[in-house]
Design a protein around this motif. Structure first.
Motif, PDB file in Angstrom:
ATOM      1  N   ALA A 161       0.565  -1.192   0.269  1.00  0.00           N
ATOM      2  CA  ALA A 161       0.141  -0.485   0.082  1.00  0.00           C
ATOM      3  C   ALA A 161       0.772   1.341  -0.211  1.00  0.00           C
ATOM      4  O   ALA A 161       1.929   1.374   0.457  1.00  0.00           O
ATOM      5  CB  ALA A 161      -0.957   0.238   1.147  1.00  0.00           C
ATOM      6  N   TRP A 162       0.236   2.653  -0.884  1.00  0.00           N
ATOM      7  CA  TRP A 162       1.335   3.867  -0.892  1.00  0.00           C
ATOM      8  C   TRP A 162       0.014   4.640  -0.104  1.00  0.00           C
ATOM      9  O   TRP A 162      -1.288   4.981  -0.909  1.00  0.00           O
ATOM     10  CB  TRP A 162       2.131   4.008  -1.943  1.00  0.00           C
ATOM     11  N   ALA A 163       0.428   5.355  -0.529  1.00  0.00           N
ATOM     12  CA  ALA A 163      -0.034   6.708  -0.126  1.00  0.00           C
ATOM     13  C   ALA A 163      -0.346   7.906  -1.585  1.00  0.00           C
ATOM     14  O   ALA A 163       0.746   7.598  -1.453  1.00  0.00           O
ATOM     15  CB  ALA A 163       0.180   7.988   1.434  1.00  0.00           C
ATOM     16  N   GLU A 164      -1.431   7.887  -1.564  1.00  0.00           N
ATOM     17  CA  GLU A 164      -2.230   8.587  -2.868  1.00  0.00           C
ATOM     18  C   GLU A 164      -2.227  10.144  -1.902  1.00  0.00           C
ATOM     19  O   GLU A 164      -3.205  10.239  -1.673  1.00  0.00           O
ATOM     20  CB  GLU A 164      -3.136   8.394  -3.425  1.00  0.00           C
ATOM     21  N   GLN A 165      -2.205  11.068  -2.659  1.00  0.00           N
ATOM     22  CA  GLN A 165      -1.940  12.504  -2.030  1.00  0.00           C
ATOM     23  C   GLN A 165      -3.744  12.773  -3.210  1.00  0.00           C
ATOM     24  O   GLN A 165      -3.660  12.543  -3.955  1.00  0.00           O
ATOM     25  CB  GLN A 165      -0.884  13.282  -3.016  1.00  0.00           C
ATOM     26  N   LEU A 166      -4.405  13.239  -2.048  1.00  0.00           N
ATOM     27  CA  LEU A 166      -6.339  13.847  -2.380  1.00  0.00           C
ATOM     28  C   LEU A 166      -6.593  12.575  -2.806  1.00  0.00           C
ATOM     29  O   LEU A 166      -7.786  13.024  -3.470  1.00  0.00           O
ATOM     30  CB  LEU A 166      -5.755  15.231  -4.015  1.00  0.00           C
ATOM     31  N   ALA A 167      -6.446  12.008  -2.899  1.00  0.00           N
ATOM     32  CA  ALA A 167      -7.587   9.895  -3.291  1.00  0.00           C
ATOM     33  C   ALA A 167      -6.667   9.512  -1.996  1.00  0.00           C
ATOM     34  O   ALA A 167      -6.319   9.144  -1.192  1.00  0.00           O
ATOM     35  CB  ALA A 167      -6.806  10.087  -4.382  1.00  0.00           C
ATOM     36  N   GLN A 168      -7.576   7.929  -2.017  1.00  0.00           N
ATOM     37  CA  GLN A 168      -7.929   6.949  -0.891  1.00  0.00           C
ATOM     38  C   GLN A 168      -6.034   6.810  -1.833  1.00  0.00           C
ATOM     39  O   GLN A 168      -5.296   6.017  -3.043  1.00  0.00           O
ATOM     40  CB  GLN A 168      -8.823   5.970  -0.981  1.00  0.00           C
ATOM     41  N   CYS A 169      -5.238   5.609  -0.531  1.00  0.00           N
ATOM     42  CA  CYS A 169      -4.571   4.972  -0.089  1.00  0.00           C
ATOM     43  C   CYS A 169      -4.438   3.980  -1.690  1.00  0.00           C
ATOM     44  O   CYS A 169      -5.455   3.497  -2.021  1.00  0.00           O
ATOM     45  CB  CYS A 169      -3.967   4.297   0.345  1.00  0.00           C
ATOM     46  N   GLY A 170      -3.474   3.884  -2.558  1.00  0.00           N
ATOM     47  CA  GLY A 170      -3.599   2.778  -3.307  1.00  0.00           C
ATOM     48  C   GLY A 170      -2.959   2.021  -3.196  1.00  0.00           C
ATOM     49  O   GLY A 170      -2.242   1.871  -1.863  1.00  0.00           O
ATOM     50  N   SER A 171      -3.162   0.657  -3.357  1.00  0.00           N
ATOM     51  CA  SER A 171      -2.707  -1.294  -2.372  1.00  0.00           C
ATOM     52  C   SER A 171      -2.685  -2.165  -4.092  1.00  0.00           C
ATOM     53  O   SER A 171      -3.302  -2.012  -5.107  1.00  0.00           O
ATOM     54  CB  SER A 171      -3.250  -1.447  -1.293  1.00  0.00           C
ATOM     55  N   LEU A 172      -1.815  -3.262  -3.758  1.00  0.00           N
ATOM     56  CA  LEU A 172      -1.784  -4.191  -4.647  1.00  0.00           C
ATOM     57  C   LEU A 172      -0.972  -5.188  -3.859  1.00  0.00           C
ATOM     58  O   LEU A 172      -0.721  -5.044  -3.139  1.00  0.00           O
ATOM     59  CB  LEU A 172      -1.038  -3.833  -6.115  1.00  0.00           C
ATOM     60  N   VAL A 173      -1.950  -6.799  -4.820  1.00  0.00           N
ATOM     61  CA  VAL A 173      -1.115  -7.510  -3.856  1.00  0.00           C
ATOM     62  C   VAL A 173      -0.428  -8.358  -4.863  1.00  0.00           C
ATOM     63  O   VAL A 173       0.103  -8.445  -5.575  1.00  0.00           O
ATOM     64  CB  VAL A 173      -2.811  -8.820  -4.035  1.00  0.00           C
ATOM     65  N   ALA A 174       1.051  -8.382  -3.834  1.00  0.00           N
ATOM     66  CA  ALA A 174       1.746  -8.975  -3.945  1.00  0.00           C
ATOM     67  C   ALA A 174       2.001  -9.741  -5.255  1.00  0.00           C
ATOM     68  O   ALA A 174       2.513 -10.143  -6.389  1.00  0.00           O
ATOM     69  CB  ALA A 174       2.941  -8.683  -2.999  1.00  0.00           C
ATOM     70  N   GLU A 175       2.155 -11.213  -4.642  1.00  0.00           N
ATOM     71  CA  GLU A 175       1.505 -11.645  -5.433  1.00  0.00           C
ATOM     72  C   GLU A 175       1.014 -12.481  -6.657  1.00  0.00           C
ATOM     73  O   GLU A 175       1.705 -12.822  -7.627  1.00  0.00           O
ATOM     74  CB  GLU A 175       1.019 -13.144  -4.578  1.00  0.00           C
ATOM     75  N   THR A 176      -0.266 -11.787  -7.084  1.00  0.00           N
ATOM     76  CA  THR A 176      -0.901 -11.472  -7.507  1.00  0.00           C
ATOM     77  C   THR A 176      -1.376 -10.972  -8.526  1.00  0.00           C
ATOM     78  O   THR A 176      -1.142 -10.856  -9.440  1.00  0.00           O
ATOM     79  CB  THR A 176      -2.473 -12.327  -7.333  1.00  0.00           C
ATOM     80  N   GLU A 177      -0.827  -9.249  -7.965  1.00  0.00           N
ATOM     81  CA  GLU A 177      -1.033  -7.612  -9.040  1.00  0.00           C
ATOM     82  C   GLU A 177       0.045  -7.830  -8.947  1.00  0.00           C
ATOM     83  O   GLU A 177       0.329  -6.560 -10.153  1.00  0.00           O
ATOM     84  CB  GLU A 177      -2.284  -7.170  -7.878  1.00  0.00           C
ATOM     85  N   VAL A 178       1.054  -7.971  -9.104  1.00  0.00           N
ATOM     86  CA  VAL A 178       2.713  -7.331  -8.709  1.00  0.00           C
ATOM     87  C   VAL A 178       3.948  -7.983  -9.320  1.00  0.00           C
ATOM     88  O   VAL A 178       4.049  -7.847 -10.887  1.00  0.00           O
ATOM     89  CB  VAL A 178       3.489  -6.691  -7.273  1.00  0.00           C
TER      90      VAL A 178
END
Ligand code: GLU
Length: 334
Positions: A161-178
């Motif tokens: 997960a990472w911080a998104e300015q002016l929006a909800q946090c971004g997040s991806l699942v390591a195994e299936t999405e990254v």
């Protein structure tokens, strides 16, 4: 990161933004909007704004592209702080980090060469997830049939997960999405992810603004940054600017006939709507930027002597098609 950089960064305070174009051609409207947004966000926080040329993928570089980028930014009045940074001149730093990661066992050699290109250059849009063929295989480091292995980063499973300015946090699942990303290609090229993740840290970047086609890559980059043990920047991924055909908009400032109408917005059709003409927009921006000049420009750029011993605010010619910025769901309060 090397210790001297860590020490240097520990003393840094304040915001820092950056614009990081690849010199693969002229900047299009989307790039220019990114540059303007990044510049505005940084300047409004009184921060420094850096310009970095992402020129590691040399076969994709085009002669004259860097000069054209500088000239377009100059035309828009977007001044950067400090010297121009070129990734091609920072290979030593990336190599040091790569060796440290390799020594710590975070990387593994991979011989899946057909996937290499897709993984390495700044990919726009969804990137295929590496299926992990070489993850648990014992593979020699030396050349085999004249080829060296590439080196992949072993991702820890879980949500990134990472911080998104002016929006909800971004997040991806390591195994299936990254998936495990290539940091060094078999042909020796250092990957965009490595250089970019390291640069955000080494340059003390606090705010990254870029197109949402690069959002998938953020998970890879912040994972790497976590491994390097420094705070990650805050991200803002802007919707793409599309032209009437749904392609990324390819106009440069000043080159567009004034009566040409643009369609701007994100990928979702509901965001596509006709906007004002360039001439109208340029006028609007001019007014807005003039109005906010004091707040936007750093003091050294604002105050210039007027030749009669007094000081005055420097007026610069700024023309920018603000339609996309205005259209963005997270509008900049102006
Ligand atoms: N240089 C890459 C591009 O222009 C990536 C930029 C970034 O990370 O902001 O697409």
């Amino acid at each position: 990161l090397p210790e001297h950089l860590q020490r240097q960064l520990a003393c840094r305070r304040g915001n820092r933004g950056r614009f990081a174009p690849s010199p693969t051609g002229r900047l299009h409207l989307g790039n220019l909007r990114t540059a303007l947004l990044s510049w505005l966000i940084t300047r409004l926080q009184g921060g420094e704004w850096l310009l970095r040329i992402d020129d590691l993928d040399t076969p994709r570089n085009r002669a004259g592209a860097e000069a054209a980028i500088l000239s377009d930014l100059g035309y828009l009045g977007l001044e950067w702080d400090g010297p121009l940074i070129r990734q091609s001149e920072r290979r030593g730093l990336y190599g040091t980090v790569l060796s440290a990661l390799r020594r710590s066992g975070r990387l593994y050699p991979c011989r899946c060469s057909r996937r290499m290109l897709a993984d390495v250059s700044a990919p726009h849009g969804a990137t295929p997830v590496y299926p992990g063929f070489c993850r648990n295989r014992v593979i020699g480091w030396g050349p085999q049939q004249g080829r060296l292995p590439s080196w992949r980063l072993r991702l820890r499973p879980g949500v990134l997960a990472w911080a998104e300015q002016l929006a909800q946090c971004g997040s991806l699942v390591a195994e299936t999405e990254v998936g495990d990303v290539v940091l060094r290609r078999a042909d020796g090229f250092l990957a965009y992810h490595l250089a970019t993740a390291v640069d955000e840290l080494a340059l003390g970047i606090t705010d990254v603004v870029r197109g949402e086609d690069l959002a998938d890559n953020t998970a890879r980059q912040i994972h790497l940054q976590h491994m390097l043990g420094l705070p990650t920047p805050c991200y803002l991924h802007t919707p793409l600017v599309l032209d009437a055909r749904g392609e990324p908009g390819g106009v440069d400032p000043g080159a567009q006939p004034a009566d040409k109408r643009l369609v701007a917005g994100g990928r979702r059709p509901r965001q596509l709507q006709p906007r004002l003409s360039i001439a109208q927009l340029a006028g609007e921006v001019q007014e807005r930027v003039d109005h906010h000049l004091d707040a936007l420009l750093p003091a050294h750029a604002r105050e210039v002597t007027d030749g009669r011993g007094g000081r005055r605010v420097r007026r610069r010619r700024v023309a920018f098609q603000l339609d996309a910025v205005e259209n963005h769901p997270h509008r900049i309060a102006a």
